[in-house]
Design a protein around this motif. Structure first.
Motif, PDB file in Angstrom:
ATOM      1  N   THR A  63       0.826  -1.206   0.000  1.00 48.11           N
ATOM      2  CA  THR A  63       0.000   0.000   0.000  1.00 48.11           C
ATOM      3  C   THR A  63       0.864   1.261   0.000  1.00 48.11           C
ATOM      4  O   THR A  63       0.344   2.358  -0.153  1.00 48.11           O
ATOM      5  N   GLY A  64       2.168   1.092   0.215  1.00 51.43           N
ATOM      6  CA  GLY A  64       3.028   2.273   0.254  1.00 51.43           C
ATOM      7  C   GLY A  64       3.070   2.880   1.646  1.00 51.43           C
ATOM      8  O   GLY A  64       3.707   3.893   1.893  1.00 51.43           O
ATOM      9  N   ASP A  65       2.345   2.246   2.581  1.00 52.18           N
ATOM     10  CA  ASP A  65       2.376   2.687   3.971  1.00 52.18           C
ATOM     11  C   ASP A  65       3.822   2.612   4.470  1.00 52.18           C
ATOM     12  O   ASP A  65       4.305   3.508   5.161  1.00 52.18           O
ATOM     13  N   ILE A  66       4.517   1.520   4.109  1.00 54.24           N
ATOM     14  CA  ILE A  66       5.979   1.472   4.271  1.00 54.24           C
ATOM     15  C   ILE A  66       6.554   1.661   2.868  1.00 54.24           C
ATOM     16  O   ILE A  66       6.502   0.755   2.050  1.00 54.24           O
ATOM     17  N   PRO A  67       7.076   2.836   2.572  1.00 54.31           N
ATOM     18  CA  PRO A  67       7.501   3.078   1.187  1.00 54.31           C
ATOM     19  C   PRO A  67       8.845   2.466   0.816  1.00 54.31           C
ATOM     20  O   PRO A  67       9.170   2.398  -0.369  1.00 54.31           O
ATOM     21  N   ARG A 122      11.957  -5.498  -7.123  1.00 54.35           N
ATOM     22  CA  ARG A 122      10.776  -5.464  -6.270  1.00 54.35           C
ATOM     23  C   ARG A 122      11.019  -5.173  -4.800  1.00 54.35           C
ATOM     24  O   ARG A 122      10.088  -4.924  -4.060  1.00 54.35           O
ATOM     25  N   VAL A 123      12.257  -5.250  -4.354  1.00 56.82           N
ATOM     26  CA  VAL A 123      12.508  -4.944  -2.944  1.00 56.82           C
ATOM     27  C   VAL A 123      13.140  -3.551  -2.867  1.00 56.82           C
ATOM     28  O   VAL A 123      14.276  -3.356  -3.276  1.00 56.82           O
ATOM     29  N   PRO A 124      12.373  -2.568  -2.377  1.00 59.30           N
ATOM     30  CA  PRO A 124      12.849  -1.182  -2.415  1.00 59.30           C
ATOM     31  C   PRO A 124      13.811  -0.855  -1.282  1.00 59.30           C
ATOM     32  O   PRO A 124      13.533  -0.017  -0.437  1.00 59.30           O
ATOM     33  N   ALA A 125      14.968  -1.547  -1.287  1.00 60.65           N
ATOM     34  CA  ALA A 125      15.919  -1.363  -0.187  1.00 60.65           C
ATOM     35  C   ALA A 125      17.188  -0.666  -0.663  1.00 60.65           C
ATOM     36  O   ALA A 125      17.510  -0.686  -1.855  1.00 60.65           O
ATOM     37  N   PHE A 126      17.876  -0.052   0.289  1.00 60.28           N
ATOM     38  CA  PHE A 126      19.167   0.576   0.005  1.00 60.28           C
ATOM     39  C   PHE A 126      19.972   0.587   1.295  1.00 60.28           C
ATOM     40  O   PHE A 126      19.444   0.296   2.369  1.00 60.28           O
ATOM     41  N   VAL A 127      21.261   0.910   1.172  1.00 61.63           N
ATOM     42  CA  VAL A 127      22.152   0.857   2.328  1.00 61.63           C
ATOM     43  C   VAL A 127      22.789   2.223   2.560  1.00 61.63           C
ATOM     44  O   VAL A 127      23.220   2.883   1.615  1.00 61.63           O
ATOM     45  N   ASN A 128      22.827   2.654   3.812  1.00 67.05           N
ATOM     46  CA  ASN A 128      23.610   3.828   4.206  1.00 67.05           C
ATOM     47  C   ASN A 128      24.714   3.351   5.142  1.00 67.05           C
ATOM     48  O   ASN A 128      24.430   2.798   6.202  1.00 67.05           O
ATOM     49  N   ALA A 129      25.967   3.531   4.717  1.00 64.62           N
ATOM     50  CA  ALA A 129      27.076   3.125   5.583  1.00 64.62           C
ATOM     51  C   ALA A 129      27.711   4.365   6.208  1.00 64.62           C
ATOM     52  O   ALA A 129      28.119   5.281   5.509  1.00 64.62           O
ATOM     53  N   GLN A 162      21.665  15.583   2.952  1.00 67.86           N
ATOM     54  CA  GLN A 162      21.292  15.095   1.620  1.00 67.86           C
ATOM     55  C   GLN A 162      21.154  13.572   1.561  1.00 67.86           C
ATOM     56  O   GLN A 162      20.720  13.014   0.565  1.00 67.86           O
ATOM     57  N   THR A 163      21.570  12.899   2.626  1.00 64.66           N
ATOM     58  CA  THR A 163      21.625  11.427   2.601  1.00 64.66           C
ATOM     59  C   THR A 163      20.276  10.807   2.260  1.00 64.66           C
ATOM     60  O   THR A 163      20.165   9.948   1.376  1.00 64.66           O
ATOM     61  N   VAL A 164      19.241  11.257   2.973  1.00 64.05           N
ATOM     62  CA  VAL A 164      17.922  10.641   2.791  1.00 64.05           C
ATOM     63  C   VAL A 164      17.405  10.899   1.377  1.00 64.05           C
ATOM     64  O   VAL A 164      16.979   9.969   0.675  1.00 64.05           O
ATOM     65  N   ALA A 165      17.479  12.143   0.949  1.00 66.93           N
ATOM     66  CA  ALA A 165      16.945  12.492  -0.369  1.00 66.93           C
ATOM     67  C   ALA A 165      17.623  11.676  -1.474  1.00 66.93           C
ATOM     68  O   ALA A 165      16.966  11.107  -2.348  1.00 66.93           O
ATOM     69  N   ARG A 166      18.959  11.597  -1.404  1.00 67.64           N
ATOM     70  CA  ARG A 166      19.679  10.870  -2.452  1.00 67.64           C
ATOM     71  C   ARG A 166      19.376   9.370  -2.388  1.00 67.64           C
ATOM     72  O   ARG A 166      19.221   8.713  -3.408  1.00 67.64           O
ATOM     73  N   SER A 167      19.263   8.837  -1.189  1.00 73.37           N
ATOM     74  CA  SER A 167      18.969   7.410  -1.035  1.00 73.37           C
ATOM     75  C   SER A 167      17.611   7.074  -1.659  1.00 73.37           C
ATOM     76  O   SER A 167      17.480   6.102  -2.404  1.00 73.37           O
ATOM     77  N   LEU A 168      16.615   7.897  -1.346  1.00 70.96           N
ATOM     78  CA  LEU A 168      15.268   7.636  -1.867  1.00 70.96           C
ATOM     79  C   LEU A 168      15.260   7.774  -3.384  1.00 70.96           C
ATOM     80  O   LEU A 168      14.633   6.994  -4.097  1.00 70.96           O
ATOM     81  N   GLU A 169      15.993   8.767  -3.848  1.00 73.00           N
ATOM     82  CA  GLU A 169      16.052   9.013  -5.283  1.00 73.00           C
ATOM     83  C   GLU A 169      16.674   7.823  -6.021  1.00 73.00           C
ATOM     84  O   GLU A 169      16.166   7.368  -7.043  1.00 73.00           O
ATOM     85  N   LEU A 170      17.762   7.294  -5.474  1.00 73.22           N
ATOM     86  CA  LEU A 170      18.450   6.178  -6.130  1.00 73.22           C
ATOM     87  C   LEU A 170      17.562   4.946  -6.238  1.00 73.22           C
ATOM     88  O   LEU A 170      17.689   4.163  -7.171  1.00 73.22           O
ATOM     89  N   ARG A 171      16.658   4.772  -5.283  1.00 76.64           N
ATOM     90  CA  ARG A 171      15.798   3.592  -5.307  1.00 76.64           C
ATOM     91  C   ARG A 171      14.414   3.957  -5.852  1.00 76.64           C
ATOM     92  O   ARG A 171      13.507   3.129  -5.823  1.00 76.64           O
ATOM     93  N   ASN A 172      14.274   5.192  -6.278  1.00 80.53           N
ATOM     94  CA  ASN A 172      13.000   5.668  -6.825  1.00 80.53           C
ATOM     95  C   ASN A 172      11.852   5.471  -5.838  1.00 80.53           C
ATOM     96  O   ASN A 172      10.767   5.018  -6.205  1.00 80.53           O
TER      97      ASN A 172
END
Ligand code: SF4
Ligand code: NI
Ligand code: CU1
Length: 713
Positions: free
Chosen positions: A131-135, A229-236, A281-291
Motif C-alpha cells: 500500500t506504500g504505507d511502508i515506502p 521489487r525490494v525497495p531497499a538501500f544501504v547507508n554506511a 542530503q543522505t535521505v533524499a539521495r537514497s530515496l532518489e536512487l531507489r526511486n
C-alpha cells in the motif's frame, strides 16, 4: 585492479577464511550431524537455499557451501566478478550468523539486537509495503563520526514511514540520541557485527521465495526480484573496512544501492555506490536512487504525524488525557450529508478541552469524533470505510494512542504532546486533512466536531450513532455473494507477487484481512484504474464450488494468464491463489476428514506436523496449491468457507486464540447451517491436543461432524 575491486576481494577472502575456520571449529565442537537452523523459518539458510537450492540442515552441510562460496571469489578485475565476490560475503555472513545459533539458543537477547527475522514478520509486512504505507527499506550500518548524523537520518526515515534496520555502532548511537526503536517504531536493531546484515538480506531473499514464487536455485531470478521489487538501500556511516565494502558489494549485487558518508572520490560507481558527505542530503539521495516516493503528510499540528508512530504505546504514567469507553460515553462516527449541509474545514469543539485538571490527575472525558462528509460521488457504504481509518490516523500522531472503534475505544494523549500544545482541534485537523487526502475523489466537503460534553455525546450516541452502527451491521450480515451482482479483483499485492490476484466477495474478504467487499468497492470508486476492478458476476457454472465464467476471465486477465480458473468456495479444486501475506493458512488433515487452520501469530506445532511457517511455505507467489490456501481470519466463519468440501463442519483444529476470536460468528454460522450448538467446543486446539492420534480421540469423543462426512481427499 581498481581500489574498489581490491577492497572487495580482500573483504570476501577474509570472510571466506573466517567462515571456513568457523565451520571447521563448529564441526569439532558440535559434530557434523548437529542440527543447524535459524528460528521460525521454513527456508533453511535462506541465502544459500534461494541461490543454490541446497537445504542446510546440519553443520556438516556447510562444508560444501564453503566450497561454493570460495568458487564465487575469482579475483578477476571486472566489477561483475567482484559483485559475485560480494555475494560470497553474503553467504559467508549467513553461515557465520547461523553458527551463532548452533548451540541451540538465540545469541540475540539482552539488548544484542533482534537477529534473525521470522517468516511471519515478513508476511505481516506484505500489506504495508504494497500500500506504500511502508515506502521502502533502509539499512543503516557502521558507526558515525558524529551520532547526531545517525539521529538526523534515521528519524527522517521514521517520519517518512520507512522500515529501518540498524547494524553496528549506529544502534547505540541511535539509542543515545533518543530514536524510538522496535518493530512498532519501524526502526529495528539487528546486531552489532557486520555479519548481522544477513538478517536483512534474508528478509529480501525470503520475500522473493514467499511472494515472488522464485524457485530455489534460480540465482538470476532471485537477483532480478530483489533488484526490481525490494525497495531497499544501504547507508554506511563512518570509516569503511574491506569487510564492509565487500558486504556492500553483495548489497549492490542484490540491486541495493550503497551510500557512504565518507568521500570515495573516483572509486564511486554512479547509481550503485555513491558518497554523500552532507548528511542533510543522505535521505533524499537514497530515496532518489531507489526511486522511492514518499507521500508528503503536511499537517499543521505540533506533533509528528507518520505511520511509523502507529505502534507507539502511551503508558498510564505518561498520559495527560484519556477518553475511554469504560469510563465515559464515546462515539466515532462518519456520516454522509447533503453538500449544502456541510461547511468545508469547519472544526467545532463542544465541551471542555483537555486542559489541566485541578488535582493533577489524568484528564478523563467523554468524546465524540463526529465527522460529516458530503460529495457528489459519496455513498453511504463508504461511511464505515472512512470511519475505520480514524483509528489509524489518530495512531499516526506522535504522542497519541488509539485502540478500538465506534462506541468502544480508548484514546490517550501523552503529557509530552499536551506540553507541546496538542489539543482537541489538532485531532480534528488530522481527520480533516487525511480524509481530504485519501478520500478526495468521493468527499468534496468535510466538517469535524469534537464533543466532550457528556450530555451531547450521549445524545449523539443514542440518536444517531447506535442506530447507524446497527443498520450497517444488518446490511453486512444480509449481504451475501448471491445478493450482489458485482465482485472485485484486488491486485495490490502484484508489486510483490506478480501473478497473484484476490477475488473479493461479500462473503470472502481478501486473504490479507484488510480488504472487504466494501473496501474494494470504495477503492474502485476512489481510483477507477486502481487495484480493485469490478467483476460482473453473471451466472455460476457451479454455484456450490463458486465457479463463475466471469471470475475465471477476470483472474486470467489479472494474473496475465498465470491462473485460468479459480473456484471461490473450494480448497481442493482450483483454489484461489495466495500472495504470501495471508492472515491464516488452511491445510488438510485426511485422517480426521477435515481441515485445520493456523494464523500467522501462532508459532507452535499443528497436527499436520507443520508449523504456520511450514504450511505457509507450501503456497504463495500466486501459485495454486490444492489443499493449502491462504485466507483472512474473517473468512473462517463464512458460510462459503470450503463450502464445496462440506463447509465449516470440516474445521477440526484451530489455535486457541484464533478459535476464541472467531467463536461467536463461527458458532452462529454452524447453528444456522447444521443446527449445531457451540460448534467450537467440538474443534480441537493446542491446549487439548496437537498429536494427530489424540486430536482424533478428541474429535470422536465430541462427535465432530467431519467424522461422519466422506473422505476429504
Ligand atoms: Fe493483497 Fe489480496 Fe489483500 Fe489485495 S486483497 S491487498 S491482493 S492480499
Ligand atoms: Ni487545516
Ligand atoms: Cu498479499
Amino acid at each position: 585492479m581498481s581500489v574498489l575491486t581490491d577492497l572487495i576481494y580482500a573483504g570476501s577472502n577474509a570472510v571466506a577464511n573466517l567462515t571456513d575456520g568457523a565451520v571447521t571449529a563448529a564441526i569439532a565442537q558440535f559434530g557434523a550431524e548437529s542440527k543447524l537452523a535459524f528460528p521460525d523459518t521454513a527456508y533453511f539458510l535462506p541465502t544459500i537455499y534461494a541461490a543454490t537450492g541446497v537445504k542446510v540442515k546440519t553443520i556438516g552441510d556447510l562444508t560444501a557451501c564453503v566450497d561454493v562460496l570460495k568458487s564465487l571469489i575469482t579475483n578477476k578485475p571486472e566489477l561483475g566478478d567482484a559483485l559475485n565476490a560480494g555475494l560470497a560475503t553474503a553467504v559467508g555472513a549467513e553461515i557465520l550468523e547461523a553458527l551463532k545459533y548452533a548451540a541451540g539458543e538465540s545469541p540475540y537477547k539482552d539488548g544484542a539486537g533482534i537477529g534473525f527475522v521470522p517468516d511471519s514478520v515478513i508476511r505481516s509486512l506484505g500489506v504495508p509495503l504494497v500500500t506504500g504505507d511502508i515506502p521502502g527499506v533502509a539499512v543503516v550500518l557502521g558507526q558515525a563520526d558524529d551520532p547526531a548524523n545517525v539521529a538526523l537520518v534515521v528519524k527522517e526515515y521514521q517520519t517518512k514511514g520507512l522500515l529501518t534496520f540498524l547494524i553496528g555502532g549506529v544502534i547505540d548511537q541511535a539509542t543515545a540520541t533518543g530514536v524510538k526503536m522496535g518493530l512498532d517504531y519501524r526502526v529495528i536493531p539487528l546486531g552489532y557485527d557486520v555479519t548481522a546484515v544477513t538478517h536483512v538480506v534474508t528478509v529480501a531473499i525470503r520475500a522473493a521465495l514467499i511472494f515472488g514464487a522464485v524457485q530455489p536455485g534460480d540465482l538470476a531470478g532471485l537477483l532480478a526480484y530483489t533488484k526490481e521489487r525490494v525497495p531497499a538501500f544501504v547507508n554506511a556511516f563512518g570509516a569503511l573496512n574491506e569487510i564492509i565494502v565487500s558486504a556492500g558489494a553483495g548489497a549492490i549485487a542484490l540491486g541495493f544501492p550503497v551510500i557512504v558518508d565518507s568521500d570515495l572520490g573516483d572509486v564511486q560507481v554512479p547509481g550503485a555506490l555513491e558518497s554523500v558527505t552532507d548528511h542533510l542530503q543522505t535521505v533524499a539521495r537514497s530515496l532518489e536512487l531507489r526511486n522511492i516516493k514518499v507521500k508528503n503528510k503536511n499537517i499543521d499540528i505540533c506533533m509528528g504525524f507518520a505511520s511509523a508512530f502507529e505502534g507507539e504505546i502511551i503508558r498510564k504514567g505518561d498520559t495527560h488525557a484519556e477518553f475511554y469507553s469504560g469510563s465515559n460515553p464515546t462515539v466515532e462516527l462518519v456520516v454522509e450529508r447533503e453538500l449544502k449541509d456541510v461547511t468545508d474545514h469547519k472544526i467545532t469543539i463542544i465541551g471542555p478541552d483537555i486542559d489541566e485538571s485541578d488535582d493533577g490527575e489524568i484528564v478523563s472525558l467523554p468524546l465524540a469524533t463526529y465527522v460529516e462528509v458530503a460529495g457528489a460521488k459519496m455513498q453511504t457504504d463508504f461511511e464505515p470505510v472512512i470511519e475505520r481509518k480514524i483509528h489509524h490516523w489518530f495512531n499516526y500522531i506522535e504522542g497519541v494512542m488509539h485502540t478500538g472503534q465506534r462506541n468502544l475505544f480508548r484514546l490517550r494523549v501523552s503529557k509530552d504532546a499536551y506540553e507541546h500544545g496538542f489539543r482537541l482541534k489538532d485531532l480534528a485537523e488530522v481527520i480533516y486533512h487525511e480524509i481530504m487526502d485519501e478520500f478526495d475523489s468521493v468527499v468534496d466537503k468535510c466538517q469535524v466536531t469534537m464533543i466532550t460534553d457528556e450530555a451531547e455525546v450521549h445524545r449523539l450516541l443514542e440518536a444517531e450513532a447506535m442506530p447507524r452502527y446497527h443498520a450497517r451491521d444488518d446490511r453486512l450480515a444480509a449481504m451475501t455473494d448471491e445478493s450482489v451482482d458485482t465482485f472485485y479483483t484486488c491486485v495490490l499485492c502484484q508489486s510483490f507477487a506478480p501473478s497473484h490476484a484476490c477475488v473479493v466477495t461479500p462473503e470472502r474478504l481478501g486473504l490479507c484481512g484488510a480488504v472487504s467487499w466494501l473496501d474494494a468497492k470504495a477503492t474502485r470508486e476512489l481510483t477507477p484504474t486502481g487495484p480493485c476492478q469490478p467483476i460482473a458476476k453473471g451466472e455460476a457454472i457451479d454455484a456450490r464450488k463458486g465457479a463463475f465464467e466471469s471470475v475465471n476471465e477476470a483472474v486470467s486477465a489479472a494474473s496475465h494468464g498465470a491462473t485460468e480458473r479459480v473456484t471461490l468456495y473450494s480448497i481442493l479444486e482450483d483454489p484461489m491463489t495466495s500472495c504470501g501475506c495471508f492472515e491464516c493458512i488452511c491445510g488438510i488433515l485426511p485422517e480426521a476428514k477435515g481441515v485445520l487452520i493456523v494464523n500467522r501469530e501462532y508459532t507452535g506445532q499443528t497436527p499436520s506436523g507443520m508449523t504456520f511457517g511450514e504450511l505457509a511455505s507450501m503456497t504463495g507467489g500466486g501459485v495454486q496449491t490444492p489443499g493449502f490456501m491462504g485466507h483472512g481470519r474473517h473468512f473462517i466463519a463464512s458460510k462459503k468457507f470450503a463450502a464445496a468440501e462440506g463447509g465449516i463442519a470440516r474445521i477440526v483444529w484451530l489455535p486457541k486464540e484464533l478459535k476464541d476470536d472467531v467463536a461467536p460468528r463461527l458458532n452462529a454460522a454452524a447453528k444456522e447451517l447444521y443446527g449445531i450448538d457451540n460448534f467450537t467446543d467440538m474443534i480441537c486446539d493446542e491446549t487439548i491436543a496437537v498429536n494427530s492420534d489424540e486430536v482424533l480421540d478428541f474429535l470422536v469423543a465430541k462427535g465432530h461432524p467431519a467424522l461422519a462426512m466422506e473422505d476429504i481427499v
